[in-house]
Scaffold this motif. Structure first.
Motif: not given
Length: 314
Positions: A161, A95, A232-234, A98-99, A236-237, A102, A229
């Motif tokens: 990820p 996460c 994407m982050t979701t 991803g942050n 990945m997490t 993003a 984004l």
């Protein structure tokens, strides 16, 4: 010598940024920006020394500003749950990654506009209503978020990820898939075809917005980027711990918070239509789409057998 080593170790511990702390910083900054955009847009624009417009331009700008605020509140919700010690360490670390990516994207698109780098495919010109100093303030904020999340990711062991598991699986996989596809739809529409989107949802209005028009296009582009984004982050997490019921639950719940806010946000459309005379031909379709996905996801979440641990007696 031992005393010097102890002091060095203590100094190192004081500057170490944990993944949980990185998520907390992201949560706080996202919530501050979200609150300003949603509830104090004119005060926020004053702080940036930007214009606040008038008439239809002001109404549509504040609407778009608020929409971006809702999306940032979702960023806050995700980080609020992922920073907790009960969240999976690998998921928390990814996460953070991803942050960092993003907010790095936002730093890039705002930076090229601020310094006139003319990158094709995105808006290049800084709106007259937004002073360069205000954009530089944004870049500093973005840099802080990127730095702490990079450090948090490293502290978590630099988890990556799993690209083979980017599609949600396990408990709540179906509602998560629906939510992510919906996010892709809105993100691609807002970023890739903003003029078509504007004309289909509020036909004829953008031409009446005057000086606000440049800022409205900028906000719509960023709404699209934020939505993409978020997907994407979701993904990945979730992929860091494929099929993990706890992480799936946390991410679904965070999206539901966002969707309930969006439904409340959309409920104002009738007031706006009556006050401005705008037509919103796809308003009902949008509400049904959002309500259907939200109702299904909330029903699936509510059907889970969740046990609340009893607190230890004193």
């Amino acid at each position: 010598c031992s005393s010097d080593l102890t002091r060095t170790h203590l100094r190192y511990k004081m500057v170490t940024v944990t993944a949980a702390n990185a998520c907390l910083v992201t949560q706080i900054i996202s919530m501050m920006l979200s609150t300003g955009m949603l509830f104090f847009p004119e005060t926020m624009m004053d702080a940036y020394k930007g214009d606040i417009f008038s008439g239809d331009g002001k109404t549509l700008f504040i609407y778009m500003f608020g929409m971006m605020g809702v999306l940032l509140s979702h960023v806050a919700a995700v980080n609020a749950t992922m920073r907790l010690p009960t969240a999976k360490k690998a998921a928390r670390g990814v996460c953070c990654l991803g942050n960092a990516i993003a907010w790095g994207v936002f730093m890039f698109i705002d930076g090229q506009m601020t310094f006139n780098l003319r990158v094709p495919g995105i808006i290049n010109d800084l709106p007259d209503a937004m002073p360069k100093d205000g954009m530089i303030t944004n870049l500093v904020i973005f840099a802080i978020v990127i730095a702490v999340n990079y450090l948090g990711w490293k502290e978590a062991g630099s988890p990556m990820p799993k690209t083979a598991n980017l599609v949600p699986s396990g408990v709540l996989a179906t509602p998560l898939k629906l939510i992510l596809v919906d996010g892709l739809f809105w993100g691609l529409f807002a970023f890739g075809a903003p003029a078509m989107m504007m004309e289909q949802y509020i036909p004829g209005v953008i031409g009446k917005t005057g000086k606000a028009q440049e800022m409205i296009w900028v906000q719509l582009e960023r709404i699209g980027v934020n939505s993409l984004l978020s997907v994407m982050t979701t993904a990945m997490t979730l992929s860091a711990v494929p099929g993990d019921s706890d992480t799936n639950y946390r991410m679904t719940r965070s999206f539901l918070y966002r969707n309930f806010m969006l439904l409340g946000f959309m409920s104002r459309d009738n007031v706006i239509k009556n006050c401005t005379g705008w037509t919103m031909p796809l308003a009902t379709t949008s509400v049904l789409q959002m309500f259907g996905i939200t109702f299904f996801a909330a029903s699936q979440l509510g059907a889970l057998g969740v046990t609340i641990k009893k607190p230890k007696s004193a």
